[in-house]
Design a protein around this motif. Sequence first.
Motif, short mmCIF file in Angstrom:
data_model
loop_
_atom_site.label_atom_id
_atom_site.label_comp_id
_atom_site.label_asym_id
_atom_site.label_seq_id
_atom_site.Cartn_x
_atom_site.Cartn_y
_atom_site.Cartn_z
N SER A 100 -8.19 -13.71 2.28
CA SER A 100 -8.86 -13.27 3.54
C SER A 100 -9.84 -14.90 4.54
O SER A 100 -9.56 -15.47 4.51
N TYR A 146 0.86 -1.17 0.42
CA TYR A 146 0.10 0.10 -0.08
C TYR A 146 0.42 1.80 -0.02
O TYR A 146 0.12 2.86 -0.70
N ALA A 152 -4.13 3.67 7.66
CA ALA A 152 -5.13 2.62 7.52
C ALA A 152 -4.67 1.64 5.90
O ALA A 152 -4.89 2.96 5.26
N ILE A 153 -4.50 0.73 5.95
CA ILE A 153 -4.44 -0.23 5.52
C ILE A 153 -5.67 -0.64 4.51
O ILE A 153 -6.18 -1.47 5.04
N PRO A 154 -5.65 -0.13 2.88
CA PRO A 154 -7.46 -0.71 2.67
C PRO A 154 -7.16 -1.85 2.72
O PRO A 154 -6.32 -2.83 2.89
N ASP A 155 -8.22 -2.94 2.86
CA ASP A 155 -8.64 -4.33 3.68
C ASP A 155 -8.23 -4.99 2.16
O ASP A 155 -7.90 -6.32 2.05
N GLU A 156 -8.24 -4.14 1.23
CA GLU A 156 -7.86 -5.07 -0.01
C GLU A 156 -6.61 -5.81 -0.37
O GLU A 156 -6.02 -5.89 -1.46
N TYR A 157 -5.53 -4.91 -0.20
CA TYR A 157 -4.75 -4.65 0.36
C TYR A 157 -3.82 -7.03 1.49
O TYR A 157 -2.93 -7.08 0.91
N ASN A 158 -4.59 -6.82 1.71
CA ASN A 158 -4.52 -8.06 2.28
C ASN A 158 -5.23 -9.19 1.32
O ASN A 158 -6.57 -9.80 2.01
N TYR A 181 0.52 4.26 -2.07
CA TYR A 181 0.44 5.54 -2.05
C TYR A 181 1.55 6.82 -2.45
O TYR A 181 0.80 7.73 -2.69
#
Length: 366
Positions: free
Chosen positions: A311, A140, A302-308, A144
Amino acid sequence: MDANKKIKVGIIGVTPERGWAGMSHVPALKALPGYEITALSTRNKENIPALKSIVDVPHVYQSVQELVSSPDVDLAVVSVRVPLHAGIIKDAFAAGKNVLSEWPLGKTLQEAEDLSQMAKEKALQGYIMLQSRAVPAIRYVKDYISQGHIGEVLSTSMIGSGIIYGEYILKANDYTADPENGTGMINVTFGNAVDALAYVLGEFTELSATTAIRRKTAKMVETGEEVPVGTADQVAVTGTLQGGAVASIHFRGGMFSGTNFFWEINGTKGDIQISAPGGSLAVFDVTVKASTGKDGAMEPLAIPDEYNLVSGGSLPNIPLNVGQIYQLIQQGTAPTFSDAVIRHRMIAAIQLAAATGTRQRYSLDK
């Protein structure tokens, strides 16, 4: 490998005792629907029942050759000591198997280059566990910065702990004290961290370096015995990155009461700070801050969830970040043996710069 089919994985290096493969690859793969662990190998026949019970795997072979020759294996995972990597990877490639190897790829730059060339000649995939660049926060931060949030990057500074390579050494890690094994701090902890820096900000165009062995011996944890240390516990590098940013990196062996990991990136419009309780981004919790307001105050980013990419469920950091690499393999964007060669070249350039007191460059050709 067909992304629409489960990838059948054979792991070389799982033991009944607590070890890296068992605490990282096994739980990561169990959490990923696109993969299936189909085989393990062990040299000790007595380990077979325990391994089948722990991992719940259909095949446990007594030799690497049996595993890499198995039709039930698509991807051979090499998670053994670095001095054994080259022989095992060559056997896997000879059997027509794709490979995921732990970092470092080889004991030397030459070994890494030979393995990368072999993968190309056989039209097989060689992936490398440079998992620090795969950490969601790091991916991220790269995006960024590329989106212009901190403007042009002017400079960056990183300080980190080697975690091991300090006052004490475990018997299981005693081979890391011998420079011939290619597993010193400059290769392992530093190598993975500096890979994240280069992934985010670009490679060095030239560099200078200082290395030192400040602790000539280490105490064996189990016995208190003093053992000689031949690998550097101090690595300091400065230089210029692609794009012109000035970089400074200093890694020190062991763990500290003070700073164990801190990375700052300074831009014309703002700054980023990345911190962790230890020098491995793929092992510890990573905190990211950025100066996002007009007052320049550093605020959590904050790290967006889509970078993990892993799932469902809640995995500890180690298997979670190892799992990112497996997902990147399916996406076709995982680091490869070619990337490993570039990192080996950087390390070789650092060692030469430190030995000669000269500025060095390294080739980025893949």
